[in-house]
Design an enzyme around this catalytic site. Sequence first.
Site, short mmCIF file in Angstrom:
data_model
loop_
_atom_site.label_atom_id
_atom_site.label_comp_id
_atom_site.label_asym_id
_atom_site.label_seq_id
_atom_site.Cartn_x
_atom_site.Cartn_y
_atom_site.Cartn_z
N HIS A 231 0.83 -1.21 0.00
CA HIS A 231 0.00 0.00 0.00
C HIS A 231 0.86 1.26 0.00
CE1 HIS A 231 0.43 -0.29 4.45
NE2 HIS A 231 0.21 1.01 4.45
N GLU B 139 -5.16 2.24 2.72
CA GLU B 139 -5.02 1.14 3.68
C GLU B 139 -5.14 1.67 5.10
OE1 GLU B 139 -2.60 -1.61 6.36
OE2 GLU B 139 -2.42 0.53 5.97
N GLU B 140 -4.47 2.77 5.37
CA GLU B 140 -4.46 3.34 6.71
C GLU B 140 -5.83 3.86 7.15
OE1 GLU B 140 -1.95 2.96 8.63
OE2 GLU B 140 -0.29 2.61 7.25
#
Length: 177
Positions: A22, A71-72
């Site tokens: 990512h 993603e985070e």
Amino acid sequence: RNVIADQPGVTNPDCLILLVGHLDSYSSNPYYDAPGADDNASGATGVLMAAEILSQYQFACTIRYILFTAEEQGYYGSYYYIQNMVIPNQENIVAVINLDMIGYNYDSYPIIELHTRANNMGDIEIATQFSNVIATYQIAITPQIINGGLTWSDHKRFWDAGYPAIMAMEDSTLGVS
């Protein structure tokens, strides 16, 4: 937007192996703390380096290199990829290898954790093959297969959708994702 590149398979191009990482990073204080170099520039770099090396060879299955975004923020890039590409196209994904924080080394021991679901033979087979490659090429890192491992990254979305996947991460001791 995700970044996606295919290396077409020669004999079985509908069979897909995904090598993913990512792009995004998160910091509660970005002016003083920038964890993005490891989380996940290291995984994204790993995907790009693998693509550069593997592009010189031919494989039966298609290798798809993906750099997910968000993603985070909740694994949104992988979620939308699955919802908009995998499910509608009924893609034949046989393995997902997620590289996340492969450059992080908390305790100076060269360990790579290979996270699988508890007793999932598809995941364990991928992790075992990953370990075998390390041994075959005598790479100076020790693989540890962690059965029932972490769900901290994009591989979780593939697990949720029923696909075999692992997350490769170097040393999760601090509990950061």
